[in-house]
Enzyme design. Structure first.
Site, PDB file in Angstrom:
ATOM      1  CE  LYS A  42      38.049  48.170  37.198  1.00 55.45           C
ATOM      2  NZ  LYS A  42      38.497  48.152  38.761  1.00 55.45           N
ATOM      3  CG  LEU A 102      43.214  48.346  38.095  1.00 55.49           C
ATOM      4  CD1 LEU A 102      43.317  47.528  36.973  1.00 55.49           C
ATOM      5  CD2 LEU A 102      42.009  48.341  38.607  1.00 55.49           C
ATOM      6  CE1 TYR A 107      35.509  45.582  38.077  1.00 54.16           C
ATOM      7  CE2 TYR A 107      36.979  43.847  37.718  1.00 54.16           C
ATOM      8  CZ  TYR A 107      36.414  44.682  38.511  1.00 54.16           C
ATOM      9  OH  TYR A 107      37.124  45.226  39.769  1.00 54.16           O
ATOM     10  CD  GLU A 121      46.038  46.906  43.396  1.00 54.86           C
ATOM     11  OE1 GLU A 121      45.972  48.029  43.021  1.00 54.86           O
ATOM     12  OE2 GLU A 121      45.915  45.790  42.838  1.00 54.86           O
TER      13      GLU A 121
END
Length: 285
Positions: free
Chosen positions: A146, A202, A32, A178
């Site tokens: 992702k 990411l 996505y 993250e």
């Protein structure tokens, strides 16, 4: 009336349907993207859509539209919904097939859906800063994809929200990775540090933009892993994401970050990021 895209067709939101055996629904087998819209224009659309293709390639899922073809469809979606300020969410799944763990032997058409959200900028949080919670990173080891597999992120985010925090800062042992829905960076002695773009994070589009801004504006930076100790001793900490932009973190667990207020480097990056938005999308009213 709201319109969405289902498999390349524009339909009313109330009429949108996804097959119960879509592999995205049953396995999270898909990828996505989320694109920010300012003044009815997509911000960093090319970067998001190119990353979508890369994510698809990493799981053996071919996105059946080029970047330019997707931009045309998403631009029409913006117009149909009169979207001035908000987000576009899109996802591609491996498609509909009888439930079985291996990929389907036969060729099937990937599933494609996209919808919009009218949502403003988080101006108050960007101005004042937010609180964060430390959380062990228990996700899988392909965080650079992702993918639709977000349960680990959701659990971390929910724990942070339940503790009265905006975000969870995740770490693997002593190394900070993250946030649950963002990249995390620190500032020490005027220099920005952020985790390198490996499989553990990411490679955020907003992250890429602010690193480019650092380079163009002589702000020292390093893509280096940093530790929980580095985090606790940082002068400034900020998160970055498509929806949060560049947001100061002023408290982690029960400890203030630096002076407990947004710092000068973070505020400078916010200013530069605002200029970048306005260069691409026009002045934000």
């Amino acid at each position: 009336m709201e319109y969405v895209i289902v498999n390349g067709e524009f339909v009313e939101r109330s009429q949108a349907k996804v097959d119960i055996e879509d592999r995205g629904f049953q396995f999270g087998d898909g990828v996505y993207e989320v694109i920010r819209v300012y003044n009815g224009k997509m911000f960093t659309a090319d970067e998001h859509l190119e990353r979508l293709h890369v994510s698809g390639e990493k799981i053996g899922l071919k996105i059946p539209y080029s970047v330019e073809e997707l931009k045309v469809q998403l631009a029409e979606l913006i117009i149909k919904n009169d979207l001035k300020l908000g987000t576009i969410y899109m996802q591609f799944t491996r498609g509909v097939s009888p439930r079985n763990h291996p990929f389907p032997a036969e060729t099937i058409v990937p599933g494609f859906t996209a919808n919009i959200k009218h949502v403003g900028r988080p101006s108050e949080n960007m101005d004042n800063g937010v609180k964060a919670l430390l959380k062990e990173d228990v996700r899988w080891l392909l965080c650079d994809v992702k993918s639709l597999n977000l349960l680990g992120n959701l659990l971390a985010k929910q724990e942070a929200v339940a503790a009265g925090c905006f975000e969870a800062i995740q770490h693997r042992g002593e190394t900070v990775t993250e946030g649950s829905a963002s990249n995390i960076s620190i500032v020490k002695d005027g220099k920005v540090f952020t985790h390198p773009a490996t499989n553990l994070i990411l490679n955020g589009i907003t992250r890429r933009v602010f690193l480019d801004l650092c380079e163009r504006n002589q702000i020292p930076f390093a893509e280096e892993a940093f530790t929980l100790t580095d985090l606790s001793e940082a002068d400034e900490v900020f998160l970055s994401s498509t929806t949060a932009e560049i947001m100061p973190i002023i408290q982690i667990n029960d400890k203030p970050v630096g002076a407990g207020a947004p710092g000068p480097v973070t505020k400078k990056l916010q200013e530069l990021f605002q200029q970048e938005i306005e260069e691409q999308c026009g002045k934000i009213m």
